[in-house]
Design a protein around this motif. Structure first.
Motif, PDB file in Angstrom:
ATOM      1  N   GLU A 118       0.829  -1.225   0.000  1.00  0.00           N
ATOM      2  CA  GLU A 118       0.000   0.000   0.000  1.00  0.00           C
ATOM      3  C   GLU A 118       0.852   1.259   0.000  1.00  0.00           C
ATOM      4  OE1 GLU A 118      -2.547   0.092   3.488  1.00  0.00           O
ATOM      5  OE2 GLU A 118      -3.299  -1.894   2.890  1.00  0.00           O
ATOM      6  N   HIS A 119       2.049   1.148   0.583  1.00  0.00           N
ATOM      7  CA  HIS A 119       2.891   2.352   0.741  1.00  0.00           C
ATOM      8  C   HIS A 119       4.099   2.335  -0.184  1.00  0.00           C
ATOM      9  CE1 HIS A 119       0.850   4.160   4.235  1.00  0.00           C
ATOM     10  NE2 HIS A 119       0.427   2.930   4.380  1.00  0.00           N
ATOM     11  N   ARG A 120       3.988   1.609  -1.273  1.00  0.00           N
ATOM     12  CA  ARG A 120       5.098   1.467  -2.237  1.00  0.00           C
ATOM     13  C   ARG A 120       5.687   2.802  -2.675  1.00  0.00           C
ATOM     14  NH1 ARG A 120       5.480  -3.945  -4.719  1.00  0.00           N
ATOM     15  NH2 ARG A 120       7.490  -3.730  -5.736  1.00  0.00           N
ATOM     16  N   GLU A 121       4.818   3.811  -2.727  1.00  0.00           N
ATOM     17  CA  GLU A 121       5.272   5.117  -3.229  1.00  0.00           C
ATOM     18  C   GLU A 121       5.941   5.972  -2.142  1.00  0.00           C
ATOM     19  OE1 GLU A 121       5.313   5.398  -6.383  1.00  0.00           O
ATOM     20  OE2 GLU A 121       4.152   3.535  -6.534  1.00  0.00           O
ATOM     21  N   ASP A 122       5.859   5.568  -0.884  1.00  0.00           N
ATOM     22  CA  ASP A 122       6.480   6.351   0.198  1.00  0.00           C
ATOM     23  C   ASP A 122       8.012   6.265   0.117  1.00  0.00           C
ATOM     24  OD1 ASP A 122       3.867   6.521   0.896  1.00  0.00           O
ATOM     25  OD2 ASP A 122       4.112   5.835   2.957  1.00  0.00           O
ATOM     26  N   SER A 123       8.673   7.063   0.925  1.00  0.00           N
ATOM     27  CA  SER A 123      10.146   7.030   0.913  1.00  0.00           C
ATOM     28  C   SER A 123      10.634   5.743   1.596  1.00  0.00           C
ATOM     29  CB  SER A 123      10.715   8.234   1.662  1.00  0.00           C
ATOM     30  OG  SER A 123      10.532   8.033   3.055  1.00  0.00           O
ATOM     31  N   LEU A 124      11.846   5.350   1.306  1.00  0.00           N
ATOM     32  CA  LEU A 124      12.401   4.130   1.892  1.00  0.00           C
ATOM     33  C   LEU A 124      12.413   4.216   3.425  1.00  0.00           C
ATOM     34  CD1 LEU A 124      13.603   1.367   1.614  1.00  0.00           C
ATOM     35  CD2 LEU A 124      15.802   2.388   1.048  1.00  0.00           C
ATOM     36  N   ASP A 125      12.773   5.356   3.942  1.00  0.00           N
ATOM     37  CA  ASP A 125      12.795   5.506   5.411  1.00  0.00           C
ATOM     38  C   ASP A 125      11.416   5.335   6.009  1.00  0.00           C
ATOM     39  OD1 ASP A 125      15.451   5.787   5.532  1.00  0.00           O
ATOM     40  OD2 ASP A 125      15.462   7.990   5.775  1.00  0.00           O
ATOM     41  N   GLU A 126      10.427   5.907   5.317  1.00  0.00           N
ATOM     42  CA  GLU A 126       9.050   5.763   5.810  1.00  0.00           C
ATOM     43  C   GLU A 126       8.624   4.293   5.793  1.00  0.00           C
ATOM     44  OE1 GLU A 126       7.147  10.122   4.595  1.00  0.00           O
ATOM     45  OE2 GLU A 126       7.226   8.500   3.135  1.00  0.00           O
ATOM     46  N   ILE A 127       8.976   3.607   4.720  1.00  0.00           N
ATOM     47  CA  ILE A 127       8.583   2.192   4.602  1.00  0.00           C
ATOM     48  C   ILE A 127       9.258   1.371   5.706  1.00  0.00           C
ATOM     49  CG2 ILE A 127       8.736   0.125   3.123  1.00  0.00           C
ATOM     50  CD1 ILE A 127       8.415   2.085   0.713  1.00  0.00           C
ATOM     51  N   ARG A 128      10.532   1.643   5.929  1.00  0.00           N
ATOM     52  CA  ARG A 128      11.243   0.920   7.004  1.00  0.00           C
ATOM     53  C   ARG A 128      10.519   1.110   8.337  1.00  0.00           C
ATOM     54  NH1 ARG A 128      17.004  -0.174   5.883  1.00  0.00           N
ATOM     55  NH2 ARG A 128      17.728   1.055   4.161  1.00  0.00           N
ATOM     56  N   SER A 129      10.156   2.349   8.650  1.00  0.00           N
ATOM     57  CA  SER A 129       9.568   2.556   9.986  1.00  0.00           C
ATOM     58  C   SER A 129       8.133   2.034  10.046  1.00  0.00           C
ATOM     59  CB  SER A 129       9.713   3.996  10.447  1.00  0.00           C
ATOM     60  OG  SER A 129       8.785   4.794   9.806  1.00  0.00           O
ATOM     61  N   LEU A 130       7.446   2.003   8.911  1.00  0.00           N
ATOM     62  CA  LEU A 130       6.100   1.397   8.898  1.00  0.00           C
ATOM     63  C   LEU A 130       6.177  -0.097   9.238  1.00  0.00           C
ATOM     64  CD1 LEU A 130       4.308   2.827   5.727  1.00  0.00           C
ATOM     65  CD2 LEU A 130       3.490   2.941   8.088  1.00  0.00           C
ATOM     66  N   ILE A 131       7.188  -0.764   8.687  1.00  0.00           N
ATOM     67  CA  ILE A 131       7.340  -2.211   8.922  1.00  0.00           C
ATOM     68  C   ILE A 131       7.596  -2.476  10.405  1.00  0.00           C
ATOM     69  CG2 ILE A 131       8.794  -4.231   8.434  1.00  0.00           C
ATOM     70  CD1 ILE A 131       9.233  -3.034   5.601  1.00  0.00           C
ATOM     71  N   VAL A 132       8.522  -1.724  10.968  1.00  0.00           N
ATOM     72  CA  VAL A 132       8.842  -1.927  12.392  1.00  0.00           C
ATOM     73  C   VAL A 132       7.601  -1.639  13.251  1.00  0.00           C
ATOM     74  CG1 VAL A 132      10.305  -1.175  14.318  1.00  0.00           C
ATOM     75  CG2 VAL A 132      11.290  -1.390  12.017  1.00  0.00           C
ATOM     76  N   GLY A 133       6.907  -0.562  12.912  1.00  0.00           N
ATOM     77  CA  GLY A 133       5.704  -0.187  13.665  1.00  0.00           C
ATOM     78  C   GLY A 133       4.629  -1.261  13.588  1.00  0.00           C
ATOM     79  N   GLU A 134       4.445  -1.834  12.400  1.00  0.00           N
ATOM     80  CA  GLU A 134       3.397  -2.857  12.228  1.00  0.00           C
ATOM     81  C   GLU A 134       3.746  -4.125  13.024  1.00  0.00           C
ATOM     82  OE1 GLU A 134       0.722  -1.981  10.896  1.00  0.00           O
ATOM     83  OE2 GLU A 134      -0.357  -3.843  10.551  1.00  0.00           O
TER      84      GLU A 134
END
Ligand code: MRU
Length: 354
Positions: A118-134
């Motif tokens: 869903e967040h493919r278009e976000d920045s790499l840093d954002e994606i990294r922190s989304l994964i940890v948060g989830e």
């Protein structure tokens, strides 16, 4: 409705944690001889821990796998998103192949994967922190779900002696357990007279893990070998049986540790209420009946040895790790949204609003 906090119900720490780039697990291969936390620093090691049963139990496997992806998110040296996605999907595949029966593994991995997509278009840093948060959310939600199941279960179970099989305790989840939470709330409220613990051959999750963790928390218990359960029921010494689940399907059939089915049949013969306790993450509505659940077969050494000692000649063995209990043997399913009674197909749909 929640009368107790987790720390009022157990002295154990969380079984699965994630801190400063490490997945931290209670090493379940060392128990009951030694209580030790292991720190794991790579996806391959996480996969190995799941395969070898260093961490086991459906919800614990799910949370560990999610933290495996969090590990990758924190540690990947990918220079761009394409490189990162290659590593992420490779890790997803490695973790997915570890064990086939507990649906919580796929549920947790897919939850993280869907978020990434869903967040493919976000920045790499954002994606990294989304994964940890989830991954943290998956773990925290597991603890909350267990707390709710504990309260729901303790409300409906009769006062007296409970029998359980395998380990669906704190060790099998992030904290507290499914069955473990019910037992702990019952104990707090003076409803649990005695816990019968099946040793659970071949891997002895009952003897090594349940007996250890419930004893640690002061729950009065007696350990029996699996073949004693029927006699104990016949003697009128069991008021209810509660077990965990690795996958519950649309009609209410469920897979759990090998030996669960025999207990369910015996419970019916003796008129003993028989419940499974599991969070919604264990329910797989995509399968219609228990016949469709993939059952893991494990190495022959588990049967040929016991506690590291060879107990049989080197013959062929059959070692299914789980069996399927048809829903007709179930009194009810204790979930984190309440207790589901027959007809299961209709009531599970209602519960999940599908
Ligand atoms: O092979 P295991 O030890 O992972 O099997 C565990 C069980 O069968 C548990 O009863 C089940 O996962 C539920 S744990 C809350």
């Amino acid at each position: 409705m929640m009368r107790y906090k987790p720390e009022e119900l157990t002295k154990l720490p969380r079984s699965v944690q994630f801190k400063s780039g490490k997945v931290i697990l209670i090493d379940q291969l060392l128990l009951p001889r030694e209580f030790k936390l292991v720190e794991i620093g790579s996806v391959r090691e996480v996969a190995r821990a799941i395969k070898t049963l260093q961490v086991r139990g459906a919800p614990a496997i799910g949370a560990t796998a999610a933290y495996g992806l969090a590990l990758l998110a924190e540690k990947s040296r990918a220079k761009n998103k394409d490189e990162f996605f290659d590593e992420f999907f490779e890790a997803y595949d490695v973790l997915k192949k570890t064990r086939p029966t507990a649906v919580n593994l796929f549920w947790a991995l897919n939850r993280v994967k869907n978020l990434v997509e869903e967040h493919r278009e976000d920045s790499l840093d954002e994606i990294r922190s989304l994964i940890v948060g989830e991954a943290h959310k998956i773990a925290d939600e597991d603890v909350e779900a267990n707390l709710r199941m504990g309260h729901f279960g303790a409300e409906i179970l009769p006062e007296g002696n409970v029998l359980t099989h395998c380990n669906a305790g704190s060790l099998a989840t992030v904290h507290l357990g499914t069955v473990g939470a019910v037992l702990r709330v019952m104990q707090k409220e003076g409803k649990l007279n005695l816990l019968w613990v099946d040793e659970t051959r071949p891997v002895l999750q009952g003897a090594r893990l349940s007996a250890w963790e419930y004893n640690y928390d002061g729950i009065p218990l007696k350990l029996i070998s699996d073949n004693m359960a029927g006699f104990v029921m016949q003697q009128g010494k069991v008021d209810a049986i509660i077990v965990g689940a690795d996958r519950i399907v649309a009609n209410g059939d469920f897979a759990n540790k090998i030996g669960t089915y025999s207990l369910a049949v015996l419970a019916k013969e003796h008129g003993i209420p028989f419940f499974t306790v599991a969070p919604l993450s264990t329910i797989d509505m995509s399968l219609k009946s228990g016949k469709e659940i993939p059952i893991e077969e494990r190495p022959k050494e588990e049967i040929l040895t016991c506690g590291g000692c060879r107990i049989a000649p080197d013959v062929d063995v059959y070692n299914p790790a789980f069996d399927v209990t048809p829903h007709k043997y179930l009194t009810g399913i204790i979930t984190d949204r309440g207790v589901v009674y027959p007809p299961f197909e209709r009531n599970l749909k209602k519960l999940l609003k599908v």
